[in-house]
Design an enzyme around this catalytic site. Structure first.
Site, PDB file in Angstrom:
ATOM      1  CB  CYS A   1     -10.450  -4.162 -26.375  1.00 37.18           C
ATOM      2  SG  CYS A   1     -11.852  -3.370 -27.158  1.00 37.18           S
TER       3      CYS A   1
ATOM      4  CG  HIS B   1     -11.288  -6.072 -31.326  1.00 44.78           C
ATOM      5  ND1 HIS B   1     -12.488  -6.736 -31.394  1.00 44.78           N
ATOM      6  CD2 HIS B   1     -11.480  -5.036 -30.454  1.00 44.78           C
ATOM      7  CE1 HIS B   1     -13.366  -6.126 -30.596  1.00 44.78           C
ATOM      8  NE2 HIS B   1     -12.772  -5.107 -30.021  1.00 44.78           N
TER       9      HIS B   1
ATOM     10  CB  VAL C   1     -15.312  -8.396 -19.942  1.00 42.16           C
ATOM     11  CG1 VAL C   1     -14.017  -8.218 -19.166  1.00 42.16           C
ATOM     12  CG2 VAL C   1     -15.180  -7.793 -21.341  1.00 42.16           C
TER      13      VAL C   1
ATOM     14  NE  ARG D   1     -18.686  -3.274 -32.625  1.00 37.43           N
ATOM     15  CZ  ARG D   1     -17.945  -3.183 -31.520  1.00 37.43           C
ATOM     16  NH1 ARG D   1     -17.093  -4.150 -31.201  1.00 37.43           N
ATOM     17  NH2 ARG D   1     -18.037  -2.145 -30.737  1.00 37.43           N
TER      18      ARG D   1
END
Ligand code: A2P
Length: 355
Positions: free
Chosen positions: A129, A266, A15, A259
């Site tokens: 997120c 995502h 990030v 995941r």
């Protein structure tokens, strides 16, 4: 407009690196940049504009003369150092989940609740997120139809677990591909299956460090740690954080977070129930006009959102929009977004822009 002295804690991470690029790309008024990491990255430099800036090791003095500090180095670092940064009069934008639900800490998605930033007392939290990406589509629909609850499943990329997870997926794919039996597609005998699930050429402990099972060619219905109610923390964040961001204390969300072996971006499959009757036409109109969101919904031409199409893009995409056949006033949709951007770095910089 003045220029700001900026610190980025976790500047060498997945990030953090993205944050530097977003600050640069959006011409954020940066007077000076202080990239900060652990001792592991001491001696490294990061590129910003045309400069190469040495990374500093985090310490109690890291925030002297800093106006805005971005934190993205995990919960434990935030817990200890965010108060120190605030004490030094820096305004903190924190990407960890540590302070998100604190009553005096605004939790902000600028397209949804920008006005909450005004209430800050030196610390603003960046949302989870998966929640952020989901709300980019859900909130505009809520404004039109008043959402009651959602059922959702997420498909979360490995970069959400940091740079070590990206390397873990790459290494596992490489190990699998080097195995002749796997590549020849012959049925696997038990010995080979055991060998492959420990990734062929590496021992289990070497190849599986971030996740408890292989992530290559697999799906893990396990993001974050498990709670007593059987959900994971990540799954419950969707309900608690969405309530706070949308100012909707009765909102309910039942989510399964998964995941997946995708590097970046995502996706979330959502079935939402609303108070008001749904008009598909109006829903599509609302989604097409929503800020930070693109409607990509021509299934007959194979056009729908996908991780590869939203990677490195600021906007999230929504598609597969249809009247939900299991709810009275329901809408089903699929939303994808780059979780390093809208789910983290971009949203954080947008918050700084609001300030
Ligand atoms: P480092 O490069 O020194 O490990 P990711 O989410 O991709 O795993 O990145 C985590 C970020 O947080 C990295 O920049 C990492 O720095 C930083 N970090 C991890 N632990 C610490 C720590 N104890 N002090 C400061 N920064 C840390």
């Amino acid at each position: 407009m003045k220029d700001y002295h900026i610190a980025v804690v976790g500047a060498t991470g997945a990030v953090g690196q993205e944050l530097l690029r977003v600050l640069e790309r959006r011409n954020f008024p940066v007077a000076s940049l202080r990239p900060i990491s652990s001792a592991r990255s001491a001696g490294k430099s990061v590129g910003f504009r045309d400069e190469s800036i040495p990374v500093q090791k985090l310490n109690e003095h890291s925030f002297e003369k800093i106006d805005i500090a971005f934190f993205s180095a995990g919960g434990e670092i935030s817990r200890k150092y965010v108060p120190i940064a605030c004490q030094a009069d820096a305004i903190v934008i924190d990407n960890s989940s540590v302070f998100r639900m604190d009553a005096h800490v605004p939790l902000v998605i600028p397209e949804i609740n920008a006005e909450d930033v005004r209430l800050h007392r030196g610390l603003i939290a960046n949302p989870n997120c998966t929640t952020a990406i989901t709300l980019m589509a859900l909130f505009p629909l809520h404004r039109a139809f008043s959402v009651l609850r959602i059922f959702a499943a997420s498909y979360q990329a490995v970069s959400g677990s940091g740079t070590r997870a990206i390397d873990e997926l790459s290494q596992q794919i490489k190990n699998w591909m080097e195995d002749d039996q796997f590549c020849s597609r012959r049925p696997l005998d038990d010995t080979t299956r055991a060998k492959l699930s420990s990734h062929g050429h590496a021992s289990q402990s070497e190849a599986t460090t971030v996740y408890p099972h292989p992530i290559a060619f697999n799906l893990l219905p396990h993001v974050d740690s498990f709670l007593e109610n059987g959900y994971t923390k990540e799954e419950m964040k969707m309900q608690s954080e969405a309530r706070k961001i949308m100012h909707l204390p009765q909102f309910r969300a039942s989510v399964t977070c998964v995941r997946v072996p995708v590097y970046r971006a995502h996706s979330v499959a959502v079935s939402a129930e609303f108070e008001k009757p749904i008009s598909l036409e109006r829903a599509r109109e609302v989604l097409a006009k929503a800020p930070g969101l693109e409607l990509v919904d021509e299934p007959l031409s194979n056009r729908y959102p996908m991780p590869l199409s939203v990677s490195e893009k600021d906007n999230c995409q929504v598609g597969r929009v249809r009247v939900d056949c299991a709810f009275e006033n329901g809408l089903a949709f699929w939303v994808s977004g780059d979780q390093l951007l809208k789910g983290a770095a971009l949203n954080a910089v947008q918050i700084a822009e609001l300030l």
